[in-house]
Design a protein around this motif. Structure first.
Motif, mmCIF file in Angstrom:
data_model
loop_
_atom_site.group_PDB
_atom_site.id
_atom_site.type_symbol
_atom_site.label_atom_id
_atom_site.label_comp_id
_atom_site.label_asym_id
_atom_site.label_seq_id
_atom_site.Cartn_x
_atom_site.Cartn_y
_atom_site.Cartn_z
ATOM 1 N N ASP A 1 52.221 58.026 26.214
ATOM 2 C CA ASP A 1 52.062 56.915 27.179
ATOM 3 C C ASP A 1 52.034 55.568 26.464
ATOM 4 N N ASP A 2 52.633 55.537 25.289
ATOM 5 C CA ASP A 2 52.611 54.334 24.450
ATOM 6 C C ASP A 2 53.757 53.401 24.838
ATOM 7 N N VAL A 3 53.757 52.199 24.269
ATOM 8 C CA VAL A 3 54.936 51.341 24.344
ATOM 9 C C VAL A 3 55.971 51.933 23.382
ATOM 10 N N PRO A 4 57.217 52.144 23.740
ATOM 11 C CA PRO A 4 57.882 51.759 24.979
ATOM 12 C C PRO A 4 57.868 52.817 26.086
ATOM 13 N N CYS B 1 55.735 53.953 28.117
ATOM 14 C CA CYS B 1 55.035 53.628 29.367
ATOM 15 C C CYS B 1 55.872 52.717 30.251
ATOM 16 N N PHE B 2 56.845 52.035 29.664
ATOM 17 C CA PHE B 2 57.738 51.190 30.467
ATOM 18 C C PHE B 2 59.084 51.876 30.703
ATOM 19 N N GLU C 1 45.571 49.109 22.926
ATOM 20 C CA GLU C 1 44.968 50.405 23.231
ATOM 21 C C GLU C 1 45.387 51.435 22.168
ATOM 22 N N PHE C 2 46.638 51.313 21.730
ATOM 23 C CA PHE C 2 47.104 52.185 20.646
ATOM 24 C C PHE C 2 46.237 51.988 19.396
ATOM 25 N N ALA D 1 57.395 59.335 18.373
ATOM 26 C CA ALA D 1 58.525 59.046 17.487
ATOM 27 C C ALA D 1 59.840 59.687 17.935
ATOM 28 N N SER E 1 54.479 57.117 12.652
ATOM 29 C CA SER E 1 53.714 57.046 13.906
ATOM 30 C C SER E 1 53.648 55.644 14.490
ATOM 31 N N GLU E 2 54.322 54.701 13.873
ATOM 32 C CA GLU E 2 54.290 53.323 14.363
ATOM 33 C C GLU E 2 55.046 53.275 15.696
ATOM 34 N N PRO E 3 54.391 52.837 16.773
ATOM 35 C CA PRO E 3 55.078 52.848 18.069
ATOM 36 C C PRO E 3 56.465 52.198 18.005
ATOM 37 N N LYS F 1 48.579 47.695 26.231
ATOM 38 C CA LYS F 1 49.021 49.016 25.764
ATOM 39 C C LYS F 1 49.061 49.070 24.239
ATOM 40 N N MET F 2 49.524 48.003 23.626
ATOM 41 C CA MET F 2 49.624 48.023 22.160
ATOM 42 C C MET F 2 48.242 48.030 21.521
ATOM 43 N N LYS G 1 49.637 59.276 21.885
ATOM 44 C CA LYS G 1 50.282 58.066 21.386
ATOM 45 C C LYS G 1 51.651 58.431 20.801
ATOM 46 N N CYS G 2 52.362 57.414 20.352
ATOM 47 C CA CYS G 2 53.790 57.503 20.023
ATOM 48 C C CYS G 2 54.195 58.825 19.350
ATOM 49 N N CYS H 1 61.382 57.686 20.709
ATOM 50 C CA CYS H 1 61.288 56.702 21.774
ATOM 51 C C CYS H 1 62.602 56.472 22.527
#
Lengths: 438, 173
Positions: free
Chosen positions: B82-85, B87-88, A339-340, B124, A87-89, A336-337, B121-122, B126
């Motif tokens: 809507d997480d990074v990346p 959202c961009f 906020e995560f 996975a 789940s790590e962005p 954003k980070m 959130k993410c 991406c």
């Protein structure tokens, strides 16, 4: 460094349909298991993994074989947990492995269980991987049918059950002790260590926990040998790593590369990232998931291995490489980070629960045209109160994006405040991202 | 009918896998919210009774995990990363387009009870942004021009009588 001609982990790229059990078997699948059960003792397998220098791919980079050796002697039952709570962005390599090469993971789990003399293993799959969990369950069922799981595996007398366990949406459950709490039917909050999981883990029993990618390496080490494995990578970071490349490159995707590959090559080579979209410039590279400190365009010659990234002040982490171009604002990325991390904070400890809340509150107004004089010292003050004081690494990780942003792009914060105090919109006149109400 | 009457065999199989019953709590809450449309108080209490857990513990679990829904949701829960990346890489445009098309805002459900829209959130995946899950099935590279087609497909599936699972228990992709 030329790209791999043969993959160790992402073998789905070499062998079409390797996710089918028959295809996997035709291509050397479960051979390592036969070799281990017939010719090797559990200690032999553990020694091979130690000698291969296999390091944990989940983030910490700790040698897997050494970790296995921490189990107290003679204490049973023991449990093996496979961490698939990815789940790590910016990280999606486990996802590809379980979707497309599940049998190699299962074989790795069986080999690891044999090495540590354990008879029940769990694969903790993040709740959002609903389809992948079904794929894994199907593969596990097939492994039982072929006698690779269950009682008396391949006539060896060794027995193992694998239970596929779905989480239900919580990043914190990737933290090893929170994962154990979750598996025990509780909310996913981390436990105080010590005792460490090897001594008292799941249900209070000795427990080993390894990441998906780590375990997926094991069959190839056992089948092809330590010497072969060490021909890849560097002396201290042997083997390969699957980097998840995302963001503003032309060819985002998972790339399995030998440790030691330069970051620049990963981003620019035609066979990897293929350069930046629209010929744009690199602004921020996050080399190991949202928890890793940022790099800039000046640091692209760093090599992708544990040691070099640590020397560059960051970490290899989960291998999630997020590349962002000059169209993003550092203030937005930090917002954003964090906020995560605020969203995922489990609420157990005050520095993380309140700290992430404060960081996001200030970052929100900076992005919203409401920055105030004094916001920069407040941000420094908040993350400094968090750093070193959080119960687990989640809170510590939340410090990283804001500290990176303030260190590398302080003028963007100053400009946001200047614009706001002059009555203008604080975020470059436009928002790339939405500002969620807090 | 109670969960036990309706899903007894499945529940027994799940509970039987674990050394301690309460390890099955997430799996049973998934079944309960599929059965009742969300986690009703009665549904949570049923799970507590089956697992011989204090109801408070099960309510606590239901409140902690993001995929357990304590409020009513639509037949399809649409979740956009809507997480990074993301959202961009087009996620914000996707969310705006979904809001406009559905006539609702994030965290709302359409009047016909078909769709609930959420930010998550993410997820996975991406490299395939922008990204959405519908009842935890992935829709990748989902640019706004594809929305109408995807929503139509989801409406058709709901109308066909297909058994839908907000818990993603039958996710096909």
């Amino acid at each position: 460094m030329p790209p791999l001609t043969e993959h160790i982990v992402l073998r789905d790229l070499d062998v079409p349909n390797i996710g089918d059990q028959e295809v996997y078997i035709q291509n050397g699948g479960y051979e390592a298991l036969r070799i281990a059960l017939k010719e090797k003792t559990p200690a032999d397998v553990m020694t091979m993994v130690k000698d291969a220098g296999l390091r944990g791919r989940g983030g910490a980079g700790f040698p897997a074989g050494v970790k296995w050796g921490f189990l107290p002697k003679g204490v049973y039952p023991r449990y093996l947990l496979c961490n698939c709570d990815e789940s790590e962005p910016g990280t999606f390599n486990n996802h590809q492995i379980v979707d497309r090469n599940p049998h190699q993971l299962i074989e790795g789990i069986i080999l690891a269980a044999y090495a540590i003399e354990c008879h029940t293993a769990f694969i903790y799959v993040r709740g959002e991987f609903a389809h992948a969990a079904r794929t894994l369950q199907r593969a596990v069922d097939q492994a039982y049918e072929k006698g690779f799981l269950g009682k008396d595996i391949l006539g060896s007398g060794f027995e193992l059950d694998i239970i596929v366990h779905r989480g239900a949406g919580a990043y914190i459950c990737g933290e090893e002790t929170a994962l154990m709490e979750s598996l025990e039917g509780k909310i996913g909050q981390p436990r105080l260590k010590p005792p460490f999981p090897a001594v008292a883990g799941l249900y209070g029993k000795p427990t080993i926990i390894n990441n998906v990618e780590t375990l997926t390496n094991v069959p190839m080490i056992v089948r092809k040998g330590v010497e072969w494995y060490r021909t890849f990578g560097t002396e201290r970071s042997p083997g390969t790593k699957v980097f998840s490349l995302s963001g503003h490159v032309n060819r985002p995707g998972n790339y399995e590369v030998p440790f030691g590959t330069p970051l620049r090559e990963l981003i620019e080579a035609d066979y990897y990232g293929g350069g930046m979209r629209n010929g744009n410039q690199v602004k921020i590279v996050v080399p190991g998931g949202a928890s890793a400190a940022w790099l800039t365009a000046a640091q692209l010659d760093v090599t992708m291995d544990y040691e070099a990234l640590a020397a560059a002040g960051t970490m290899l982490g989960s291998g999630g490489v997020i590349v962002l171009d000059e169209t993003v604002s550092a203030v937005e990325v930090a917002y954003k980070m964090d906020e995560f991390f605020k969203h995922e904070s489990c609420g157990k400890c005050t520095p993380c629960r309140e700290g992430t809340h404060f960081l996001v509150k200030v970052l929100h107004r900076l992005n919203h045209g409401g920055g105030r004089q004094g916001d920069i010292p407040i941000l420094h003050d908040v993350y400094n109160q968090m750093a070193g004081n959080c119960f687990c690494l989640l809170g510590e990780s939340a410090v990283v994006p804001i500290r990176s942003a303030l260190k590398l792009f302080p003028h963007e914060f100053e400009e946001a405040i200047a614009r706001a105090t002059a009555g203008a919109n604080g975020a470059n006149g436009k928002h790339a991202i939405a500002l969620v109400t807090h | 009918m109670s969960l036990r009457e309706k899903h007894g065999a499945e529940i027994d199989a799940i509970v039987g896998k674990y050394a301690q019953k309460r390890s099955a709590v997430l799996a049973l809450l998934y079944i309960a919210q599929d059965e009742y449309g969300y986690l009703t108080d009665a549904g949570v209490r049923e799970v507590a009774e089956i697992l011989e857990m204090p109801p408070t513990d099960v309510f606590e679990v239901a409140g902690f995990y993001s995929l357990l829904y304590e409020q009513p949701v639509g037949k399809w829960v649409l979740q956009v990363c809507d997480d990074v990346p993301c959202c961009f890489s087009g996620a914000e445009e996707l969310i705006t387009a979904l809001e406009d098309t559905l006539g609702i805002k994030v965290d709302q459900t359409t009047a016909d009870g078909m769709f609930t829209l959420q930010r998550v959130k993410c997820l996975a995946d991406c490299n395939r942004a922008p990204l959405m899950q519908a009842n935890l099935e992935y829709y990748r590279d989902l640019t706004p021009d594809r929305i109408d087609g995807v929503l139509d497909e989801l409406r058709t599936r709901a109308a066909s009588g297909e058994k839908l699972s907000i818990s993603g228990r039958f996710a096909e992709r």
